[in-house]
Design a protein around this motif. Structure first.
Motif, PDB file in Angstrom:
ATOM      1  N   ALA A   1       0.826  -1.205   0.000  1.00 33.27           N
ATOM      2  CA  ALA A   1       0.000   0.000   0.000  1.00 33.27           C
ATOM      3  C   ALA A   1       0.862   1.258   0.000  1.00 33.27           C
ATOM      4  O   ALA A   1       0.444   2.307  -0.510  1.00 33.27           O
ATOM      5  CB  ALA A   1      -0.926  -0.005   1.214  1.00 33.27           C
ATOM      6  N   LEU A   2       2.076   1.150   0.570  1.00 28.93           N
ATOM      7  CA  LEU A   2       2.995   2.287   0.558  1.00 28.93           C
ATOM      8  C   LEU A   2       3.601   2.506  -0.822  1.00 28.93           C
ATOM      9  O   LEU A   2       3.951   3.628  -1.191  1.00 28.93           O
ATOM     10  CB  LEU A   2       4.118   2.073   1.586  1.00 28.93           C
ATOM     11  CG  LEU A   2       3.693   1.981   3.064  1.00 28.93           C
ATOM     12  CD1 LEU A   2       4.888   1.653   3.935  1.00 28.93           C
ATOM     13  CD2 LEU A   2       3.047   3.285   3.511  1.00 28.93           C
ATOM     14  N   GLU A   3       3.719   1.419  -1.595  1.00 27.04           N
ATOM     15  CA  GLU A   3       4.318   1.500  -2.935  1.00 27.04           C
ATOM     16  C   GLU A   3       3.291   1.851  -3.997  1.00 27.04           C
ATOM     17  O   GLU A   3       3.619   2.495  -4.990  1.00 27.04           O
ATOM     18  CB  GLU A   3       4.969   0.155  -3.306  1.00 27.04           C
ATOM     19  CG  GLU A   3       6.075  -0.287  -2.371  1.00 27.04           C
ATOM     20  CD  GLU A   3       6.582  -1.680  -2.714  1.00 27.04           C
ATOM     21  OE1 GLU A   3       6.102  -2.240  -3.730  1.00 27.04           O
ATOM     22  OE2 GLU A   3       7.418  -2.207  -1.990  1.00 27.04           O
TER      23      GLU A   3
ATOM     24  N   ARG B   1      -8.599  -5.716   4.351  1.00 30.46           N
ATOM     25  CA  ARG B   1      -9.311  -5.732   3.067  1.00 30.46           C
ATOM     26  C   ARG B   1      -8.590  -4.828   2.067  1.00 30.46           C
ATOM     27  O   ARG B   1      -8.163  -3.722   2.410  1.00 30.46           O
ATOM     28  CB  ARG B   1     -10.745  -5.247   3.257  1.00 30.46           C
ATOM     29  CG  ARG B   1     -11.573  -6.140   4.172  1.00 30.46           C
ATOM     30  CD  ARG B   1     -11.990  -7.421   3.466  1.00 30.46           C
ATOM     31  NE  ARG B   1     -12.639  -8.334   4.383  1.00 30.46           N
ATOM     32  CZ  ARG B   1     -13.928  -8.271   4.717  1.00 30.46           C
ATOM     33  NH1 ARG B   1     -14.689  -7.319   4.197  1.00 30.46           N
ATOM     34  NH2 ARG B   1     -14.452  -9.160   5.541  1.00 30.46           N
ATOM     35  N   VAL B   2      -8.487  -5.322   0.844  1.00 35.40           N
ATOM     36  CA  VAL B   2      -7.825  -4.570  -0.212  1.00 35.40           C
ATOM     37  C   VAL B   2      -8.884  -3.879  -1.063  1.00 35.40           C
ATOM     38  O   VAL B   2      -9.816  -4.521  -1.557  1.00 35.40           O
ATOM     39  CB  VAL B   2      -6.958  -5.491  -1.087  1.00 35.40           C
ATOM     40  CG1 VAL B   2      -6.301  -4.704  -2.213  1.00 35.40           C
ATOM     41  CG2 VAL B   2      -5.895  -6.180  -0.239  1.00 35.40           C
ATOM     42  N   ARG B   3      -8.748  -2.563  -1.233  1.00 33.98           N
ATOM     43  CA  ARG B   3      -9.708  -1.781  -2.021  1.00 33.98           C
ATOM     44  C   ARG B   3      -8.959  -0.965  -3.071  1.00 33.98           C
ATOM     45  O   ARG B   3      -7.788  -0.617  -2.900  1.00 33.98           O
ATOM     46  CB  ARG B   3     -10.500  -0.829  -1.114  1.00 33.98           C
ATOM     47  CG  ARG B   3     -11.390  -1.538  -0.104  1.00 33.98           C
ATOM     48  CD  ARG B   3     -12.626  -2.108  -0.778  1.00 33.98           C
ATOM     49  NE  ARG B   3     -13.534  -2.696   0.204  1.00 33.98           N
ATOM     50  CZ  ARG B   3     -13.555  -3.982   0.524  1.00 33.98           C
ATOM     51  NH1 ARG B   3     -12.685  -4.808  -0.071  1.00 33.98           N
ATOM     52  NH2 ARG B   3     -14.412  -4.458   1.404  1.00 33.98           N
ATOM     53  N   PHE B   4      -9.673  -0.667  -4.163  1.00 31.29           N
ATOM     54  CA  PHE B   4      -9.103   0.140  -5.237  1.00 31.29           C
ATOM     55  C   PHE B   4      -9.348   1.614  -4.932  1.00 31.29           C
ATOM     56  O   PHE B   4     -10.480   2.018  -4.665  1.00 31.29           O
ATOM     57  CB  PHE B   4      -9.726  -0.235  -6.580  1.00 31.29           C
ATOM     58  CG  PHE B   4      -9.104   0.451  -7.755  1.00 31.29           C
ATOM     59  CD1 PHE B   4      -7.863   0.067  -8.215  1.00 31.29           C
ATOM     60  CD2 PHE B   4      -9.757   1.514  -8.389  1.00 31.29           C
ATOM     61  CE1 PHE B   4      -7.282   0.700  -9.309  1.00 31.29           C
ATOM     62  CE2 PHE B   4      -9.180   2.158  -9.464  1.00 31.29           C
ATOM     63  CZ  PHE B   4      -7.937   1.750  -9.937  1.00 31.29           C
ATOM     64  N   ASN B   5      -8.287   2.408  -4.968  1.00 32.82           N
ATOM     65  CA  ASN B   5      -8.392   3.840  -4.684  1.00 32.82           C
ATOM     66  C   ASN B   5      -8.853   4.569  -5.944  1.00 32.82           C
ATOM     67  O   ASN B   5      -8.063   5.160  -6.683  1.00 32.82           O
ATOM     68  CB  ASN B   5      -7.036   4.379  -4.207  1.00 32.82           C
ATOM     69  CG  ASN B   5      -7.146   5.755  -3.592  1.00 32.82           C
ATOM     70  OD1 ASN B   5      -8.155   6.440  -3.756  1.00 32.82           O
ATOM     71  ND2 ASN B   5      -6.101   6.168  -2.882  1.00 32.82           N
ATOM     72  N   ASP B   6     -10.170   4.532  -6.165  1.00 34.37           N
ATOM     73  CA  ASP B   6     -10.730   5.062  -7.413  1.00 34.37           C
ATOM     74  C   ASP B   6     -10.589   6.589  -7.496  1.00 34.37           C
ATOM     75  O   ASP B   6     -10.377   7.136  -8.591  1.00 34.37           O
ATOM     76  CB  ASP B   6     -12.204   4.668  -7.517  1.00 34.37           C
ATOM     77  CG  ASP B   6     -12.774   4.971  -8.892  1.00 34.37           C
ATOM     78  OD1 ASP B   6     -12.260   4.400  -9.876  1.00 34.37           O
ATOM     79  OD2 ASP B   6     -13.709   5.802  -8.973  1.00 34.37           O
ATOM     80  N   SER B   7     -10.694   7.255  -6.362  1.00 37.17           N
ATOM     81  CA  SER B   7     -10.595   8.718  -6.387  1.00 37.17           C
ATOM     82  C   SER B   7      -9.218   9.165  -6.873  1.00 37.17           C
ATOM     83  O   SER B   7      -9.099  10.133  -7.641  1.00 37.17           O
ATOM     84  CB  SER B   7     -10.881   9.290  -4.998  1.00 37.17           C
ATOM     85  OG  SER B   7      -9.950   8.794  -4.059  1.00 37.17           O
ATOM     86  N   TYR B   8      -8.182   8.471  -6.443  1.00 33.66           N
ATOM     87  CA  TYR B   8      -6.821   8.789  -6.888  1.00 33.66           C
ATOM     88  C   TYR B   8      -6.687   8.518  -8.386  1.00 33.66           C
ATOM     89  O   TYR B   8      -6.102   9.315  -9.126  1.00 33.66           O
ATOM     90  CB  TYR B   8      -5.813   7.954  -6.098  1.00 33.66           C
ATOM     91  CG  TYR B   8      -4.364   8.289  -6.378  1.00 33.66           C
ATOM     92  CD1 TYR B   8      -3.667   9.180  -5.574  1.00 33.66           C
ATOM     93  CD2 TYR B   8      -3.697   7.712  -7.466  1.00 33.66           C
ATOM     94  CE1 TYR B   8      -2.336   9.501  -5.831  1.00 33.66           C
ATOM     95  CE2 TYR B   8      -2.376   8.023  -7.737  1.00 33.66           C
ATOM     96  CZ  TYR B   8      -1.694   8.916  -6.910  1.00 33.66           C
ATOM     97  OH  TYR B   8      -0.380   9.232  -7.193  1.00 33.66           O
TER      98      TYR B   8
ATOM     99  N   LYS C   1      -5.620   0.427  -1.577  1.00 37.82           N
ATOM    100  CA  LYS C   1      -6.052   0.989  -0.297  1.00 37.82           C
ATOM    101  C   LYS C   1      -6.342  -0.149   0.675  1.00 37.82           C
ATOM    102  O   LYS C   1      -7.035  -1.105   0.329  1.00 37.82           O
ATOM    103  CB  LYS C   1      -7.292   1.860  -0.503  1.00 37.82           C
ATOM    104  CG  LYS C   1      -7.678   2.680   0.705  1.00 37.82           C
ATOM    105  CD  LYS C   1      -8.628   3.817   0.337  1.00 37.82           C
ATOM    106  CE  LYS C   1      -9.914   3.305  -0.288  1.00 37.82           C
ATOM    107  NZ  LYS C   1     -10.904   4.387  -0.510  1.00 37.82           N
ATOM    108  N   ILE C   2      -5.783  -0.042   1.887  1.00 35.43           N
ATOM    109  CA  ILE C   2      -5.933  -1.082   2.905  1.00 35.43           C
ATOM    110  C   ILE C   2      -6.954  -0.640   3.942  1.00 35.43           C
ATOM    111  O   ILE C   2      -6.890   0.468   4.462  1.00 35.43           O
ATOM    112  CB  ILE C   2      -4.585  -1.389   3.591  1.00 35.43           C
ATOM    113  CG1 ILE C   2      -3.579  -1.933   2.574  1.00 35.43           C
ATOM    114  CG2 ILE C   2      -4.771  -2.374   4.734  1.00 35.43           C
ATOM    115  CD1 ILE C   2      -3.967  -3.248   1.964  1.00 35.43           C
ATOM    116  N   GLU C   3      -7.892  -1.537   4.234  1.00 36.07           N
ATOM    117  CA  GLU C   3      -8.883  -1.287   5.276  1.00 36.07           C
ATOM    118  C   GLU C   3      -8.770  -2.386   6.318  1.00 36.07           C
ATOM    119  O   GLU C   3      -9.008  -3.554   6.020  1.00 36.07           O
ATOM    120  CB  GLU C   3     -10.296  -1.260   4.698  1.00 36.07           C
ATOM    121  CG  GLU C   3     -10.550  -0.111   3.738  1.00 36.07           C
ATOM    122  CD  GLU C   3     -11.956  -0.147   3.173  1.00 36.07           C
ATOM    123  OE1 GLU C   3     -12.723  -1.066   3.556  1.00 36.07           O
ATOM    124  OE2 GLU C   3     -12.292   0.715   2.348  1.00 36.07           O
ATOM    125  N   ASN C   4      -8.380  -2.024   7.524  1.00 37.24           N
ATOM    126  CA  ASN C   4      -8.290  -3.000   8.612  1.00 37.24           C
ATOM    127  C   ASN C   4      -9.674  -3.180   9.221  1.00 37.24           C
ATOM    128  O   ASN C   4     -10.121  -2.365  10.029  1.00 37.24           O
ATOM    129  CB  ASN C   4      -7.296  -2.524   9.671  1.00 37.24           C
ATOM    130  CG  ASN C   4      -5.870  -2.594   9.171  1.00 37.24           C
ATOM    131  OD1 ASN C   4      -5.353  -3.677   8.904  1.00 37.24           O
ATOM    132  ND2 ASN C   4      -5.233  -1.444   9.017  1.00 37.24           N
TER     133      ASN C   4
END
Length: 441
Positions: free
Chosen positions: A44-46, A259-266, A51-54
């Motif tokens: 997620a840093l790279e 949970r792995v999510r796609f950062n659509d706004s970015y 996007k990571i959701e705990n």
């Protein structure tokens, strides 16, 4: 004579290339839940599109949380509200000292000596070296160590196992001169159960030595371990096997994973920038998709492996660990049509929660032991259980040798094993040899 000529030929071959994506999928499969979480956090840093959701961390509502805390506090007994602040070994030992009877110099030396105790409570420093470094008389340092050795738990501050047991023996029963003499002068031969010459020299009976041995067995070889206050560790299972009306069911437990999510706004914000940014986003989208695919493949493979284990080990899950049947990773791999290394990676550092407890997945893979009938076989775990039973039921005055256990296993259970195998399993179980199991009572 060979005709060697230069030329061009076409040859079609099938070859598996180790791509970065394939390497990543293999790595994710062998990751434990904790390792996978750390990997995703790093990714997620790279990748700004990942996007990571705990899910196990809930947002705080101050009003609700305050009301809940007040309600819980009123229900608790007052003593449960005392802070659980564990003592360190140094604090515990210093709290026992009568400071008024000690000089400032002695307190300084004692503090320094306590810092030289290892986790088991043994003194690992050099008194002469400490004396020179602190510029204190050797007699003072020696006296300070003796003071530490009077503290509880008994045996603390000993320089080796012999001194530790001798200190505890004296603390427990100062009048037991036989035990103290044996520990002082016959420590090694006594531990090796070479008792006859000891009994002859001391004018004691074998029963007397047996009594001393039994008393020493009750002592603690690691007194410092009693002072370690380590937090309880919990195992979070990767899969759960449950007994239902329909039978045994398998479900994956992935609530602990982020949970792995796609950062659509970015993505929407930067997708119409220049070619260099577009290429960057394209690469990161592919990276995100590969991670999702690898996680899904990991879950799918792990589910198949656990389901196959349950299919082949139903008695274990329904009746207990003594019903574990022989099963190898190669056998599971063959039935799932995957490589054996895939099964090995899938079970690495993974746990399954069952109706009879939580077990590492590697527990279910054991070697096959031959029996008298060709139709049946048994596992190494079952053989170990049988060896434990034989030792528990043996005549302690005439314990079974390894060869006698080989014969008993063959006659009573129809299990064919060599003496060498019995010796190996016995050592793995922590069972001493027959000569050291013998009792003189």
């Amino acid at each position: 004579m060979m005709d060697l000529k230069a030329g061009l030929w076409q040859q079609q071959t099938l070859k598996l290339a180790m791509t970065q994506e394939l390497s990543q999928a293999i790595a994710l499969l062998q990751y434990s839940a904790q390792e996978l979480s750390a990997f995703l956090e790093e990714k997620a840093l790279e990748n700004p599109l990942l996007k990571i959701e705990n899910v196990n961390i809930k947002p705080m509502n101050p009003l609700m949380d305050r009301n809940r805390r007040n309600h819980q506090k009123s229900e608790k007994d007052w003593i449960e509200q005392i802070a659980d602040k564990p003592f360190s070994m140094e604090e515990y030992l210093l709290s026992q000292l009568k400071i008024t009877n000690l000089t400032a110099q002695q307190m300084k030396v004692i503090r320094h000596l306590i810092k030289n105790l290892d986790e088991n409570g043994y003194f690992k420093g050099e008194l002469i070296e400490i004396s020179q470094n602190m510029r204190v008389e050797h007699d003072v340092v020696d006296e300070c160590l003796a003071i530490i050795q009077t503290l509880e738990p008994a045996g603390i501050g000993a320089r080796d196992l012999q001194e530790c047991l001798l200190m505890q023996c004296y603390y427990k029963n100062p009048n037991n001169e036989l035990a103290q003499t044996i520990l002082s002068n016959y420590f090694i031969p006594f531990a090796e159960k070479k008792w006859k010459p000891i009994a002859k020299e001391l004018g004691a009976s074998m029963k007397d030595l047996q009594d001393v041995f039994d008393e020493i067995q009750q002592l603690n070889p690691k007194p410092g371990a009693l002072l370690r206050n380590e937090p309880t560790t919990y195992i979070i299972p990767d899969a759960i096997v449950e007994q239902t009306i329909e039978g045994l069911t398998v479900r994956m437990f992935d609530e602990s994973l982020p949970r792995v999510r796609f950062n659509d706004s970015y993505y929407q914000k930067f997708q119409n920038q220049n070619k260099q940014v577009s290429r960057f986003l394209h690469d990161k989208v592919q990276d995100y998709q590969w991670i999702l695919k690898s996680i899904e493949q990991r879950k799918e493979t792990l589910t198949k492996v656990v389901a196959k284990i349950v299919e082949k080990q139903p008695a274990f899950f329904q009746k207990g660990s003594q019903y574990l049947v022989p099963m190898t990773m190669k056998e599971i791999a063959s039935e799932l049509d995957v490589h054996e290394s895939t099964v090995s990676r899938a079970v690495r550092e993974k746990y399954v929660q069952t109706p009879i407890g939580t077990y590492p997945l590697k527990t279910f893979f054991t070697s096959t032991i031959q029996t008298l009938t060709d139709e049946e076989s048994t596992s190494s775990t079952q053989v170990k259980n049988e060896i434990q039973s034989l030792v528990a039921e043996e005549n302690k005055q005439k314990p079974l040798s390894d060869q006698e256990m080989v014969e008993q296993l063959k006659l009573q259970k129809g299990i064919l094993v060599s003496r060498r195998t019995v010796a190996k399993y016995r050592e793995q179980l922590g069972i001493p040899s027959s000569s050291k199991r013998k009792r003189f009572v």
